[in-house]
Motif scaffolding. Structure first.
Motif, PDB file in Angstrom:
ATOM      1  N   ASN A  32       0.817  -1.218   0.000  1.00 55.24           N
ATOM      2  CA  ASN A  32       0.000   0.000   0.000  1.00 55.24           C
ATOM      3  C   ASN A  32       0.851   1.270   0.000  1.00 55.24           C
ATOM      4  OD1 ASN A  32      -2.146  -1.709   0.055  1.00 55.24           O
ATOM      5  ND2 ASN A  32      -2.748  -1.290   2.161  1.00 55.24           N
ATOM      6  N   LEU A 267      -4.571   8.367  -8.485  1.00 57.83           N
ATOM      7  CA  LEU A 267      -4.586   7.012  -7.937  1.00 57.83           C
ATOM      8  C   LEU A 267      -6.005   6.478  -7.791  1.00 57.83           C
ATOM      9  CD1 LEU A 267      -1.753   7.351  -5.262  1.00 57.83           C
ATOM     10  CD2 LEU A 267      -1.680   6.023  -7.374  1.00 57.83           C
ATOM     11  N   ASN A 268      -6.938   7.321  -7.390  1.00 54.44           N
ATOM     12  CA  ASN A 268      -8.330   6.881  -7.287  1.00 54.44           C
ATOM     13  C   ASN A 268      -8.904   6.509  -8.661  1.00 54.44           C
ATOM     14  OD1 ASN A 268      -8.568   6.991  -4.516  1.00 54.44           O
ATOM     15  ND2 ASN A 268      -9.422   9.064  -4.482  1.00 54.44           N
ATOM     16  N   LYS A 271      -7.394   3.233  -9.585  1.00 49.93           N
ATOM     17  CA  LYS A 271      -8.036   2.191  -8.781  1.00 49.93           C
ATOM     18  C   LYS A 271      -9.347   1.739  -9.421  1.00 49.93           C
ATOM     19  CE  LYS A 271     -10.196   1.414  -4.296  1.00 49.93           C
ATOM     20  NZ  LYS A 271     -10.495   1.969  -2.964  1.00 49.93           N
ATOM     21  N   GLN A 272     -10.145   2.680  -9.886  1.00 48.68           N
ATOM     22  CA  GLN A 272     -11.412   2.323 -10.510  1.00 48.68           C
ATOM     23  C   GLN A 272     -11.179   1.508 -11.784  1.00 48.68           C
ATOM     24  OE1 GLN A 272     -14.533   2.734  -9.136  1.00 48.68           O
ATOM     25  NE2 GLN A 272     -14.929   1.273 -10.797  1.00 48.68           N
ATOM     26  N   LEU A 274      -8.652  -0.483 -12.290  1.00 43.84           N
ATOM     27  CA  LEU A 274      -8.267  -1.815 -11.831  1.00 43.84           C
ATOM     28  C   LEU A 274      -9.491  -2.617 -11.409  1.00 43.84           C
ATOM     29  CD1 LEU A 274      -6.224  -3.960 -10.955  1.00 43.84           C
ATOM     30  CD2 LEU A 274      -5.991  -2.743  -8.782  1.00 43.84           C
ATOM     31  N   ASN A 293      -5.929   3.061  -0.926  1.00 43.48           N
ATOM     32  CA  ASN A 293      -5.128   2.938  -2.141  1.00 43.48           C
ATOM     33  C   ASN A 293      -4.825   1.476  -2.452  1.00 43.48           C
ATOM     34  OD1 ASN A 293      -3.357   2.572   0.012  1.00 43.48           O
ATOM     35  ND2 ASN A 293      -1.617   3.463  -1.089  1.00 43.48           N
ATOM     36  N   PHE A 294      -5.838   0.643  -2.363  1.00 41.40           N
ATOM     37  CA  PHE A 294      -5.696  -0.786  -2.605  1.00 41.40           C
ATOM     38  C   PHE A 294      -7.053  -1.374  -2.989  1.00 41.40           C
ATOM     39  CE2 PHE A 294      -6.524  -0.066   1.894  1.00 41.40           C
ATOM     40  CZ  PHE A 294      -7.605  -0.898   2.143  1.00 41.40           C
ATOM     41  N   VAL A 295      -6.996  -2.559  -3.588  1.00 40.34           N
ATOM     42  CA  VAL A 295      -8.204  -3.322  -3.898  1.00 40.34           C
ATOM     43  C   VAL A 295      -7.997  -4.737  -3.366  1.00 40.34           C
ATOM     44  CG1 VAL A 295      -9.683  -4.264  -5.713  1.00 40.34           C
ATOM     45  CG2 VAL A 295      -8.712  -1.978  -5.963  1.00 40.34           C
ATOM     46  N   SER A 330      -2.061  -3.203  -4.147  1.00 37.95           N
ATOM     47  CA  SER A 330      -1.858  -1.764  -3.948  1.00 37.95           C
ATOM     48  C   SER A 330      -1.980  -1.050  -5.293  1.00 37.95           C
ATOM     49  CB  SER A 330      -0.471  -1.499  -3.351  1.00 37.95           C
ATOM     50  OG  SER A 330      -0.274  -2.234  -2.165  1.00 37.95           O
ATOM     51  N   ILE A 331      -2.437   0.194  -5.253  1.00 39.47           N
ATOM     52  CA  ILE A 331      -2.581   0.966  -6.492  1.00 39.47           C
ATOM     53  C   ILE A 331      -1.235   1.574  -6.862  1.00 39.47           C
ATOM     54  CG2 ILE A 331      -3.849   2.781  -7.680  1.00 39.47           C
ATOM     55  CD1 ILE A 331      -5.492   0.303  -6.742  1.00 39.47           C
ATOM     56  N   LEU A 337       0.339  -1.096 -12.923  1.00 42.08           N
ATOM     57  CA  LEU A 337      -0.977  -1.711 -13.050  1.00 42.08           C
ATOM     58  C   LEU A 337      -1.132  -2.426 -14.387  1.00 42.08           C
ATOM     59  CD1 LEU A 337      -3.327   0.893 -11.333  1.00 42.08           C
ATOM     60  CD2 LEU A 337      -2.361  -1.206 -10.401  1.00 42.08           C
TER      61      LEU A 337
END
Length: 355
Positions: A32, A267-268, A271-272, A274, A293-295, A330-331, A337
Motif C-alpha cells: 500500500n 490514484l483513485n 483504482k477504478q 483496476l 489505495n488498494f483493492v 496496492s494501487i 498496473l
C-alpha cells in the motif's frame, strides 16, 4: 529462550509486514505504498544536537492541515507508535483488553499482546450492521476500541454519525481510536473534528500513504489535550529525528499538499480502472468495494498467485473469512498496473491451454 521470556511474549506471534518476507520481484504492489516518489533536498548541519521532542514547525503545519489546534497534535514514529503509546498509557497489563474488528490491521493485536493486554475480537460485519447498543455491549469494558477507517484490508468505512453514536454509548473510561491511515483517499470521511466534540475519541494519521513517505516513519495522533498529556508521560524523550522533522515540514507545505491531492485523484482513477478489470476477469470471484489505495479480491484459484510471483509481480495474499484465496493489490502507477492486466491475460492463456 523461554527461560528468559514472559509467557505472553514467548507465545506471541510477530506481525508479518509486507516487507518481512525476502521476496524477489520487479513490480511491488504489496505494501500500500504510493508509487510517486518524493524529490527531497536536505540541508541539516546540527545532527550533533538532540532534536526538538515535538518539532514546532511540523506540529503547526499538521494542525493547520487537519484543522485542529497545535496542542491536539502529537508527532510519532509512524502511526504504529501512536497505537503502542495508547496501549501503554491506558491499559493495565494482565487486566485490560482492547476491542478490534476482524479482519483488520494486525498491529493492534500484536501491540496489545506484547503488553499482556487481552484481545476482544469482534467482526467487521458486527461493526457495520449491529445496533449501537449491541456494539457497546460487545465491546463491554475494553479500554480501547480500534477502528481502522477505511479498514485495511477490506476498505470498509464507518460513517461519522455512527462513530459519534458509538462514542456516546461507550463507558466513561473507554477510548474510541479511529485509525485514518488512508483517509486522504476518501477525505469526505475525515473525522478529525470529533476530537473537539467528543472527549473519548483519538484519530491516528500517517504520512506513509497519500504523502508517499512510507520510508520516513512519520505519524500523528490527534486527540483532546487531556489524552495527549497522559501519552506524553510514556513517550520517548526524542521520538522524532531532525531529518524526519525537516522532510515532514516540507511535505506539509501548501505546494506539497496540493501535489499530494493531485496524486490522490490520479490514484483513485487508476483504482477504478483496476476494479473494472478485476470484475470482468473470469479468475476473480469477488472484489471488495472500499476506500484506500488498494483493492482486495478473492481468486477462484489460489495458484493464480504463484503465476504472478513468477512474473515478478508481488501482491499481498491474505487469509480472510476462512479462505486463503484473498489478495490485496496496492494501487501503483500506470506501468505497474499494466503488469496486473498482463497477469490476468496470462491466466486466460493458461486456462485456454488446458482446454
Amino acid at each position: 529462550m523461554s527461560k528468559f521470556l514472559p509467557d505472553y511474549i514467548d507465545k506471541l506471534t510477530a506481525y508479518s509486514s509486507a516487507k518481512s518476507e525476502k521476496l524477489t520481484g520487479t513490480t511491488w504492489l504489496n505494501a500500500n505504498e504510493n508509487p510517486y516518489a518524493q524529490n527531497i533536498t536536505l540541508s541539516i548541519d546540527d545532527l550533533n544536537r538532540y532534536p526538538e521532542p515535538q518539532p514546532e514547525a511540523v506540529i503547526q503545519r499538521y494542525a493547520q492541515y487537519a484543522k485542529v489546534e497545535t496542542n491536539q497534535v502529537l508527532m510519532t514514529r509512524g502511526a504504529d507508535e501512536g497505537i503502542e503509546l495508547l496501549i501503554r498509557t491506558f491499559c493495565e497489563s494482565a487486566k485490560d483488553s482492547i476491542a478490534i474488528f476482524l479482519p483488520t490491521y494486525g498491529m493492534y493485536k500484536v501491540s496489545a499482546q506484547s503488553h499482556n493486554i487481552a484481545i476482544n475480537a469482534l467482526s467487521q460485519e458486527s461493526l457495520q450492521t449491529s445496533t449501537i447498543s449491541e456494539l457497546a455491549s460487545q465491546i463491554g469494558d475494553s479500554k480501547l476500541v480500534f477502528i481502522c477507517n477505511p479498514n485495511n484490508p477490506t476498505g470498509a468505512l464507518v460513517t461519522t454519525k455512527r462513530l459519534e453514536n458509538l462514542s456516546d454509548a461507550l463507558p466513561d473510561n473507554t477510548i474510541l481510536v479511529v485509525d485514518e491511515a488512508y483517509i486522504e483517499f476518501c477525505s469526505e470521511y475525515d473525522n478529525s473534528q470529533l476530537i473537539n466534540t467528543r472527549k473519548n475519541v483519538v484519530i491516528l494519521r500517517t504520512l506513509s500513504k497519500a504523502f508517499a513517505l512510507a520510508g520516513l516513519r512519520c505519524g500523528f495522533t490527534l486527540a483532546p489535550t487531556t489524552i495527549l498529556s497522559a501519552m506524553k508521560k510514556v513517550l520517548a524523550p526524542y521520538p522524532v529525528s531532525s531529518v524526519v522533522a525537516s522532510i515532514a515540514k516540507n511535505a506539509l507545505g501548501n505546494d506539497s499538499i496540493s501535489s499530494m491531492r493531485r496524486q490522490v485523484v490520479i490514484l483513485n482513477k487508476l483504482k477504478q480502472e483496476l476494479i473494472d478489470w478485476l470484475k470482468t476477469s473470469s479468475h476473480v470471484s469477488q472484489v471488495l468495494s472500499g476506500e484506500g489505495n488498494f483493492v482486495t479480491l478473492k481468486l477462484k484459484n489460489k495458484q493464480s498467485m504463484q503465476v504472478s510471483s513468477e512474473m515478478g509481480l508481488i501482491m499481498r495474499p491474505f487469509t480472510l473469512f476462512d479462505s486463503q484465496h484473498w489478495l490485496r493489490i496496492s494501487i501503483g502507477n500506470n506501468t505497474e498496473l499494466d503488469q496486473v492486466k498482463t497477469w490476468l491475460e496470462s491466466l486466460n492463456k493458461i486456462q485456454s491451454s488446458k482446454r
